[in-house]
Design a protein around this motif. Sequence first.
Motif, PDB file in Angstrom:
ATOM      1  N   ALA A 195       0.836  -1.206   0.000  1.00  0.00           N
ATOM      2  CA  ALA A 195       0.000   0.000   0.000  1.00  0.00           C
ATOM      3  C   ALA A 195       0.869   1.255   0.000  1.00  0.00           C
ATOM      4  N   TRP A 196       1.961   1.229   0.752  1.00  0.00           N
ATOM      5  CA  TRP A 196       2.856   2.386   0.824  1.00  0.00           C
ATOM      6  C   TRP A 196       3.586   2.593  -0.503  1.00  0.00           C
ATOM      7  N   GLY A 197       3.939   1.495  -1.172  1.00  0.00           N
ATOM      8  CA  GLY A 197       4.699   1.600  -2.416  1.00  0.00           C
ATOM      9  C   GLY A 197       3.850   1.807  -3.648  1.00  0.00           C
ATOM     10  N   ALA A 198       2.530   1.630  -3.535  1.00  0.00           N
ATOM     11  CA  ALA A 198       1.657   1.718  -4.709  1.00  0.00           C
ATOM     12  C   ALA A 198       1.769   3.040  -5.454  1.00  0.00           C
ATOM     13  N   PRO A 199       1.829   4.202  -4.778  1.00  0.00           N
ATOM     14  CA  PRO A 199       1.920   5.461  -5.532  1.00  0.00           C
ATOM     15  C   PRO A 199       3.182   5.576  -6.385  1.00  0.00           C
ATOM     16  N   ALA A 200       4.215   4.797  -6.082  1.00  0.00           N
ATOM     17  CA  ALA A 200       5.467   4.860  -6.843  1.00  0.00           C
ATOM     18  C   ALA A 200       5.504   3.859  -7.990  1.00  0.00           C
TER      19      ALA A 200
ATOM     20  N   ALA B 139      -3.313   1.500  -6.650  1.00  0.00           N
ATOM     21  CA  ALA B 139      -2.995   2.891  -6.313  1.00  0.00           C
ATOM     22  C   ALA B 139      -4.203   3.656  -5.787  1.00  0.00           C
ATOM     23  N   GLY B 140      -5.380   3.036  -5.817  1.00  0.00           N
ATOM     24  CA  GLY B 140      -6.576   3.714  -5.349  1.00  0.00           C
ATOM     25  C   GLY B 140      -7.162   4.682  -6.358  1.00  0.00           C
ATOM     26  N   GLU B 141      -6.712   4.613  -7.603  1.00  0.00           N
ATOM     27  CA  GLU B 141      -7.237   5.495  -8.644  1.00  0.00           C
ATOM     28  C   GLU B 141      -8.578   4.993  -9.188  1.00  0.00           C
TER      29      GLU B 141
ATOM     30  N   GLU C 251     -16.019   0.383 -10.063  1.00  0.00           N
ATOM     31  CA  GLU C 251     -15.828   1.246 -11.236  1.00  0.00           C
ATOM     32  C   GLU C 251     -15.150   0.485 -12.372  1.00  0.00           C
ATOM     33  N   ALA C 252     -14.194  -0.375 -12.032  1.00  0.00           N
ATOM     34  CA  ALA C 252     -13.488  -1.141 -13.053  1.00  0.00           C
ATOM     35  C   ALA C 252     -14.425  -2.114 -13.758  1.00  0.00           C
ATOM     36  N   VAL C 253     -15.344  -2.745 -12.992  1.00  0.00           N
ATOM     37  CA  VAL C 253     -16.315  -3.661 -13.588  1.00  0.00           C
ATOM     38  C   VAL C 253     -17.302  -2.887 -14.457  1.00  0.00           C
TER      39      VAL C 253
END
Length: 222
Positions: free
Chosen positions: A111-116, A197-199, A204-206
């Motif tokens: 979770a911490w690394g997802a934005p990178a 990334a929580g975007e 929404e994806a479905v």
Amino acid sequence: MPAQSAPSRPPRQTRRRSYDQYCAAARALDAVGDRWTLLIVRELLAGPRRYTDLHADLPGVSTDMLAGRLKDMESAELVTRRRLPPPASAYVYELTDRGRELLPVLRALAAWGAPALDEPRPTDAVRAHWFAIPLLGALEGLGAKVVQVTLDEGEFHVRAGGDGQGEYGGAAYGDGPAADAEVRLRTDAATCRALVAGELTLAEAVESGRVELQEPTEIHVP
């Protein structure tokens, strides 16, 4: 005058394995802070693996490094090595209960690394099951015991309640398909990255068609 002998060399110092700090975080890093260790845990959270399988799914690690890390992890009682019964006759490594307790650590790191994460770099290796841990929360939210995900890069599945004590022996996820999957999804790595990334939410994806429900064709997505 007798020839002088060369001065003796001092004994070789072994590399220190501890920060020698009376601190819980330091003690944890004594055990798992070395390069590759937590990625080995990531692979073994999928269940017992042979050395050759681990090496194949840890691109970039040398054979000596992997062997050394596994030995260190055995000493730290994070993994055990056992021989499979015939006809397999092969050795596998698997996590101990203490090793499986690192699942929340891997989830927090993901979770911490997802934005990178961004887009894959040209040198990046990709394995489908590397998305399993960061997507555990979203996929467990479907309410199914077993969810299978298919990408162009491969397949993986996640199991709800993979805590080391349950029906599946603590495997939080697995590489490849699952015959007992209750829900099957198809998507791509870019959508997985957006979900991690929580975007994008799974609903929404479905709805947008970026995640295709293969079985069942209709399901409540929170």
